[in-house]
Structure formats: structure tokens, C-alpha cells
Design a protein around this motif. Sequence first.
Motif, short mmCIF file in Angstrom:
data_model
loop_
_atom_site.label_atom_id
_atom_site.label_comp_id
_atom_site.label_asym_id
_atom_site.label_seq_id
_atom_site.Cartn_x
_atom_site.Cartn_y
_atom_site.Cartn_z
N MET A 1 -11.71 13.71 -8.30
CA MET A 1 -11.14 12.51 -8.91
C MET A 1 -9.64 12.42 -8.70
O MET A 1 -9.07 11.33 -8.63
CB MET A 1 -11.44 12.47 -10.41
CG MET A 1 -12.72 11.72 -10.72
SD MET A 1 -13.13 11.81 -12.45
CE MET A 1 -12.63 10.20 -13.01
N ALA A 2 -8.97 13.57 -8.59
CA ALA A 2 -7.53 13.56 -8.36
C ALA A 2 -7.21 13.15 -6.93
O ALA A 2 -6.10 12.76 -6.61
CB ALA A 2 -6.94 14.94 -8.67
N ILE B 1 0.84 -1.21 0.00
CA ILE B 1 0.00 0.00 0.00
C ILE B 1 0.87 1.26 0.00
O ILE B 1 0.59 2.23 -0.71
CB ILE B 1 -0.95 0.01 1.23
CG1 ILE B 1 -1.96 -1.13 1.13
CG2 ILE B 1 -1.66 1.35 1.36
CD1 ILE B 1 -3.00 -0.97 0.05
N ARG C 1 0.58 15.96 -7.26
CA ARG C 1 0.26 15.48 -5.92
C ARG C 1 1.53 15.00 -5.22
O ARG C 1 2.29 14.22 -5.79
CB ARG C 1 -0.74 14.30 -6.01
CG ARG C 1 -2.02 14.65 -6.74
CD ARG C 1 -2.82 13.42 -7.06
NE ARG C 1 -2.08 12.50 -7.93
CZ ARG C 1 -2.56 11.31 -8.31
NH1 ARG C 1 -3.74 10.92 -7.93
NH2 ARG C 1 -1.84 10.53 -9.10
N MET D 1 -9.23 5.62 -13.56
CA MET D 1 -9.76 6.97 -13.72
C MET D 1 -10.38 7.16 -15.11
O MET D 1 -11.41 7.80 -15.27
CB MET D 1 -8.64 8.00 -13.53
CG MET D 1 -8.18 8.11 -12.11
SD MET D 1 -9.55 8.62 -11.08
CE MET D 1 -8.92 8.25 -9.47
N LEU E 1 -6.24 4.92 -0.56
CA LEU E 1 -5.02 4.21 -0.12
C LEU E 1 -4.65 4.58 1.31
O LEU E 1 -4.26 3.71 2.10
CB LEU E 1 -3.85 4.54 -1.06
CG LEU E 1 -3.97 3.94 -2.47
CD1 LEU E 1 -2.89 4.49 -3.39
CD2 LEU E 1 -3.86 2.42 -2.41
N PHE F 1 -9.16 10.87 -5.21
CA PHE F 1 -9.79 9.59 -4.92
C PHE F 1 -8.79 8.52 -4.48
O PHE F 1 -8.89 7.94 -3.39
CB PHE F 1 -10.58 9.12 -6.14
CG PHE F 1 -11.27 7.81 -5.95
CD1 PHE F 1 -12.52 7.76 -5.35
CD2 PHE F 1 -10.65 6.63 -6.32
CE1 PHE F 1 -13.14 6.54 -5.13
CE2 PHE F 1 -11.27 5.40 -6.11
CZ PHE F 1 -12.51 5.36 -5.52
N SER F 2 -7.78 8.26 -5.34
CA SER F 2 -6.84 7.17 -5.05
C SER F 2 -6.12 7.42 -3.73
O SER F 2 -5.96 6.51 -2.92
CB SER F 2 -5.79 7.05 -6.15
OG SER F 2 -6.36 7.20 -7.38
N LEU G 1 0.87 4.13 -2.82
CA LEU G 1 0.77 5.56 -2.51
C LEU G 1 1.95 6.33 -3.14
O LEU G 1 1.78 7.43 -3.66
CB LEU G 1 0.75 5.76 -0.99
CG LEU G 1 0.14 7.06 -0.47
CD1 LEU G 1 -1.28 7.26 -0.96
CD2 LEU G 1 0.17 7.11 1.05
N ASP H 1 -1.99 13.95 -11.47
CA ASP H 1 -3.08 12.97 -11.56
C ASP H 1 -3.40 12.75 -13.04
O ASP H 1 -3.05 13.56 -13.89
CB ASP H 1 -4.30 13.44 -10.77
CG ASP H 1 -5.18 14.35 -11.59
OD1 ASP H 1 -4.84 15.53 -11.71
OD2 ASP H 1 -6.19 13.88 -12.13
N GLU I 1 -4.22 3.10 -11.65
CA GLU I 1 -4.96 4.34 -11.40
C GLU I 1 -5.38 5.01 -12.72
O GLU I 1 -6.51 5.47 -12.86
CB GLU I 1 -4.10 5.29 -10.57
CG GLU I 1 -4.91 6.45 -10.02
CD GLU I 1 -4.05 7.59 -9.47
OE1 GLU I 1 -2.83 7.60 -9.71
OE2 GLU I 1 -4.65 8.46 -8.82
#
Lengths: 497, 174, 345
Positions: B47-48, A171, A189, A454, B55, B50-51, A175, A182, A450
Amino acid sequence: MSLELLIDIFLGAASYWWLILIATTLGIIIGAIPGFGAQNTIIMLLPFTLAVQVDMALTFMVALYVASHMGSGIPAILLNIPGTGGAAATTIDGYPMAKKGMAQQALVLTFVASTLGGFFTAFIAIFAIGYLARIAFFLHSVEMVVIMLFGITLIAVIAAKDPLKGLISGIIGLLIGAIGADHIYSAPRATFGFLELYEGMPIIPALIGLFAISEALVMLEKRSMLTAEGRERMLRAGWRETLEGIQMALKRWTHILWTSLIGLVVGAVPGAGASIGSFVAYQQSRLYSKTPEAYGTGHPEGVLAPEAANNGVASGSLIPLLVLAVPGGTTAAVMLVVLSYHGVPLGPRLFVEDPGLAYGVFATMVLSYLIMMVTILPMSKYLSRVTLVGTTILAPIIIGFTLVGAFSPRAYIFDMGVALTFGVLGYLMRKTGYHVVAMLIGIILGPLLEANFMRALRLSGGDSMVFFSSTIGNVLWLMLLASILLPLYSSWRRNRA
Amino acid sequence: MSEHNKDDDGDTDDRARTRIGADLIIPVAGLAFAGYYLWSIAGLPGMAQFSGRFLVAVLVVLVVLLALRMGTALARGEAEFSFADLAETRKTALMRWGVFALAIGFALGIPYLGFTLSIFVFLLLSMLLLQVRPISRIFIIAFCAAAVGYLLFIVALGARLPRGPVETFLAGIF
Amino acid sequence: MDRKTPNKSTTRLTRRGLIKATTLGGAGALFAPALVGRALAQDDFPSRTMQILIPTGEGGGVDRSARAFNAGWGEILGTGFEYGYFPGAAGQVGYETFIGRREPDAYNLLYGAIGPEMIMYATQNPSYTFPDDYVYFGGVNADDVVIWVAEDSPFQTLEDLIEEGQSRRVNFSGSRLPHPASIAVFLLAEETGADFNVIPYGGGNPARSAALTGEVDACCTHMGSSLSVADQVRFLTVFQDENRVPGLTNDALPVNEIMGTDFPELGGLRAFAIHTAAIEQYPDRVALLKETMLENFESGRYDADTLDQGLTPEFNVFVDQEACTRSAMEMVELANRFEHLLRDG
């Protein structure tokens, strides 16, 4: 295809045997050095491939490409350092074999699996290229999400002795994989303010840190990486071990064939790749094994499956390039540059105007495997001697060259820093019982999962039922469910008995 | 708890596995990173986020489970709190982190010294530190490794590695 | 940061246009300072190799296009070119490196694509300012935005697609959301009320693949890189006043001709950029660069070198600094206008 054309194609490819010999040798070397993969090397050698005739350029690139897949398994076994992400799964059983003094057998398993798997899938590709190209029409974002989940479930089973720690590693890996812009809005991010992380965590430097640097740091505790018994065995080793490896592999030939097919199918989907292919093949191999508990301890099937699969991927991944004129991966994208530079008409026109060139790609592959079989198999005996080198010499060489490998793909000193940081992380993980492969699966598959997830959601306007909207997808979901429940059921039955 | 701590590829040593403490480093670091992650995505489109949110939630659950397991083991007296897993002798520490420091120096020096010279110096100093002997052996290994690297990466592949005095000097020859 | 709305029309000169304009004396005036540049140059510029920073990867379209132009330009200038690649963050890494770490001495140039990279500038808030820190002083290669569907698609024309979009959601594949091709789709949707949805695939190749294999209804992308799949697709329109390669794109019509609209031209004009400080400090050098650029463009050598690189010479254009700046500002304005879509979809 007529027999005449087939013979012509093979004869044409065979006339470049000397070039294939050079390219496969170079491919094996660069495949074995993390950071210097096929894509990077083909970019470096653009001046050569652009200057020579197109069939020569193509032969060179294809032979180099398949050989790099073969080469990436070598350090995975000998040093616990995969040359590329596609060989990460090979470390799980390959390295334990090496530590037991069975490096030679493990190398032979890799070579035979790669050769046989690659040979078989390249041959299938020649006859079924049209059908294989159709796979891309059925496996879209939704289906790819499920296929990647097969690979991700490995996180839970890989650390069989402590699944909880395995999951935590995985996990955290996922991450880390979610660092960077994104996939929809390109909003950055968790980049720690580094522009270099905008496109996500660079995989090669992370892999080098987690595997190579940390391995070198741990290695220094002992004078040799081998167990005492393993050292004894290595010192005694001769040609017999090579033969033993061949026997081990050939006895499991069906295993090689079906796991290479997994690679072929995954490879034929644009955007998938060797990492997914080999992780899924390893997971499937373990799932249907009668001795799943032996995986991770130096089990031959655990070496065969990922290696057969990543060479299957090599056969599959050029199909979208040839049939659709869309490169399925980064190496194929560079090949597209070279082919379009030479004015080769890709896509359906290629098969009308120059079928020899199209099928010649796979004939080159077949020949590359034949040539490599002759050149590399006898080398196992000598390559495996690396394990006898003292750690005080090995560790600095590993750190020095892999750091250069971390730098190479993007030419950023920053990436050497990434490798060093992951080196410390990997060291701490190894010392405290966390699994670095589980984390790497997260880092590699996370961003792909991901992105597809998405995309599927955006395609449906945010309706999560989209994941159950396709028949193939639903079949895959059932298979995934079965692959999670089956081991639980069999362990329950074993416990009852 | 005892059998759980062992890494599957057997990299950790074989001492008794009843110590808890060092294996908290990874989860704690993971949680710290998770916190930073959440902070960094605040204000982004749903949506950016969400993951990341998903997690982090799973990670928190897993770490809580691990903490419960550890707590139970400590309470039952099956484990002791200790960082001994990371203990190392002075000599090992000096070798390990000395080489690591040299590696940092290597990364910082390569833009100025170029690939060939910096890898030669790095290998030389590392093996000196690791007490490879005789010294002549160190020189031979470092020289051969740098030469092979130079021939493969710079001459054969023309890789975009930093060039320095050695590369400039040899450019006239090759 | 100056984000004023610039003039709507761009003075972009195609080769034919350039000859016409020069004859009329219009554009001739634009180049007047350049023509005397060489005479004015007091130092022996260029006395060493020119450094070209490419904000994308080695071997990509921008790289090849730079090499095609520089082959002839280098000969005229009497010097060679060295390339440095700084891909990442949609070009931001390259621009930050160029502005922050390269000497403003007119030896250091950047070669990038104005369209996508100005959208990056508008949406990613980098540390530099346009045009205070750098300007594009000459564009040499265009890559227009197109919309196409797979060959077996039920949509024959752009109108078909719009009509469908008025009754259901129509999905387009694109490489990223902050991109001129996505803005093209937003413009169409805004104009017609169609429900158009852009799915970013993270790159041109995956985007084309998605449209070819039927995951989406259509693809919005660059024309140059779509030509390799030309025989499997139907081009519906081009976001340019004129289709430069009608023969290769089933005579697709310009969008404004089909729709009767006044959409701006959208694409990725590839242009050379230079530090604004270099223009102020070394006007002679910059004048010489501009003059020789034009010379190279007119010599015919550029087209041949373009073919040699496996690219299409029809996309070679010459765009002066003023028009480049206008085009850049226009892109910033568009990005700001559609900010809500770029950030929230």
C-alpha cells in the motif's frame, strides 16, 4: 435563535471593534507574506491570547484568521505569489490582470469577493451551524477522494494551451506530494535521506520557490513587470479604477455567492481546507462559464471564484471546532489550544452553556468583513502601485522576505534550501512552457488525496469497490464525470458549428 | 508545436516557438526523480508503494506522448532542436544567478548574522549587483526594509527568527 | 542496539504512591544520591538558562506540559528555561538534533513522550542508541491510552466491541500505526481473536473526528486530548492500572480489570531526557536536577501551574530514571513484537 440573542451577540462583538481593526490589519499583512499565515501568527502571539480574556482572545484570533485569507490574495495578484495555498488559484487570472495594468481592479475584485463571500457564509453559519456540522457526518474519506479529484482535474484544463505539459507538471507535482512517510505504515519514501522531508514536502517553502523565487528570477529580464500598455494604464489610474472594480464584482454577485458556498461546504469538513475549496471553486466556475477559454487570461470570474471560496472556507472551518470540539484545520487546532486553556467547553456543551461565545465567532467574522471593507478597499489604489516598482528593487525584496517566510513555519534553514531548489525548478518550468500552478495543485492536493484514498481502502479491507459504496459518493462521481465530459461535449459542438 | 510552448500566464518570452530541447529538461528531471522514487520504495508494504507506482506509470506514458509529439514535429521539419529558450545575455545571467548566489549566502548566513542584519546585507548587495542607483537609494531601501521586518517580525510578532548582533543590541531598547 | 526484554513491571510512582513508598523507605533509597546532590555540587550550576528541546510543535500538549512543570522548577533552580522546537519524523528530528548537536552539559535537556517516541526509536532506526546516548531521568506527566466510541454508538462496553470484532472487522481510528494506542488495539485483538483494524489518520484531531462522525467504530487515542470531546463519547477502557479521572470518563474501567489480562500500561509518559555523557561527566548537576524536580513535584505548585496551562493535574505523576528506562525498554519490546503489524498490517 431569538432576535434578542442575535442583537446581543452582535453588540458584544461590536464592542471590540478596535481590536477587530487591529487584528484585521495585522491579518491582512501576515496573510500577504508567504509563510506568515494565520496559524503561525496565532502561535507566535500565544502569550497575548493566553493572557487576555477569552472573548477578547477569540475575537482577535477570528478576525486575524479571516483577514489573513483576504490578505493572501494581494501578492497573488500583484506579484504572482500567493500568500498561502488557498490563494494559489487566484494567481491564474489575477496576475494576468495585473500585468495588463488592471491590478487595482483585480484587487478590488478580491476584496469584494472575499468580503461578500465571507459575510454571506458567516451569516449562513449563524443560522445553520447545526446542519453545516452534519456535513462532516456525510463526507468521509471516500467522498473526499472525489471532491479532491474535482480540484485535481484542474491540472488538465489549467494549461489549456498545452494540456500535455500541464499534465506532466501536475503528475510530477503529485509525485513530489508523495514524498515522505506513507499514510498507513509511516514508511519514508524518496526523502533523499533528509529527516526534514519525513512528513512530506513542506508546502509553504515549495510554494515560495515555485512562485516567488522563480518569479523574481524571471522578472529580472525586464525593467518592469508590466507590459508597456499596462504601465501606461497604471500611470493613469485613479479612483475610477476602484469603482470599476466594484462594478465588475457587484455585477457578478451571484457568482460570488455560489462559489463562496462551495468554500463553506468544503470548510465544514474537518481536514479539507482553503486550497481544496479555492481550486474546486475555480474549476466549477470555469466549468459553468459561457467563456471558459477566457480563464487564465485575466478573467474577473477567475479571481472572484477562488477568493470567495477561500473566505467561505474560513467560515466553515471553525464549525467542526465549535460543534464537535475537533479542529478542522491547523489554525483551528491552535485556537483549540487557546480555548481549552481558557476552559471554554467546546462541542454541544458550548451551545448550551455559552451560546453567545459560539455565535459570537461568526458575528466577529461578519464585523471583520464590514471593517475590512472600509479599511482595505480604498487601499487598492495605493497597493496596486507596487506593480510600478522596478524589478531590480522588487526582486531582491521578494527573495529576501519570502525566504524568511519559508523558514518561519518550522524554523529550519533546510526549508530555505527547499524554496531555493523549487525556485530553480519553477524558473526552468516557466522558461520552457510548464505550468507551476499545475505542479502546486499536485503538491498540495496529492498528499490529501492519497491519505483519504489509502484510508478508504484500509477501512474496506482493501476492497476497491468501497469508492462506489456510498450514495453521496456516487452522486459526486457522476458530477465529476459530467464536469469532465461537459467541456468536451461543448467544444465538440462548437467545432461542429 | 509552435503555439504550445507558450506558458499560459505568459511568462516566457515571445520568440518563435519552434524550438525543442529546453522543454525536455522538466520531463527528463521528472523521470529521473521517478526512478529514484521507485528505488526508494522498493521493499515497502504494497500500500505504501501504490501511489508511487501508479504516478510513475502515468508520467512515463505522458512523457512518451510528449516525445512522440516532439519527434513528429522534428521529422516534419516544424521544429528544430535547440536550447535557445534558456539562452540569456551575459548581463542578465550575471544579474539573475548573482542574486541567486546571494540568496544562498543569505540562507547560510542568517543563523550567524541574525534576521535583521542578514536581510539588510542581502538587499544591499543584491541591489548593488542589479545596478540600482544612486547608492544612497540602495541604503535607504535596504535599511527601511530591514527596519520594517525587524519591527513586524521580531518586535510585534516575536517570530522565532534567528537572532544576531542587531537583535541582541536592540533587545535592550524594545 | 540493545533490544533485550526488560522487566515487565514498572515502578511508576503516583503522588500518593510516592509518599507511601518514601515512608516505607523503598523509593527513598532511589533518591538517596539526589538528596545529597546540592551539597556535592561544586560549580554554581545552573549559572545560565536551561535549554529545553521539544521534539514536537510549539503550543502542543508536550510544550504546555513542559511549561507547567518548569514554572515552579525554574524558581527552585533559580534560572529560566528556553525552548526549542524540532518537530518532524515522529520526534526523530528532535532526538537526532538533541543527541547530535546539543552539548552534553546538563543545561541541555529534552522533554518528550516516552511511549510514542520509543516506538519511533524501535521502528525508524535512528542514528543514536538508547540508553547509551541519552536517558530519561524523570517523568512528570502521563497521558494514558484509552478506547472510546461516539455517544450514539451501539457499543456500550468493551466486551460489546470485542464480540462484534469476532464476527466482523471493527475499525478503530488512531493517529499513526506505530503508536502506543495502536499497540493497545493489537494486544486486544491478539488476546481475543477479534478482527480489529487500526486506521491511521495522521493526527489525534482527525482520528477523533473520524470516530465522532461515524467513519469508524471506535477511537484509540490518548486520554488527555480526548477530554475536550468527553461529553460526546463513551470511554470503554483505559490502558492503565487505574483510571486517573473516572469522573470525566464515565468511570471507564482499566482494561486488565475488564479482561482479567496482564497487559502493560500504555501511554505517553512525558519525561525529561539528558545525554548519558552528561550523567557521567556532571553527576552533581544531574543529581541536583533530580532533587529539585522532586521538590517541585511535591510542592503543590506544579498542580496549580498545570491548571493554569489548561491541563489536568490528575495526570501529574513522578517517575524516576529507573522506571522511565524500564518503561522505555518495554515499549521497544512491544514495538518489536508487533513489528509485522506495524509494517504490513
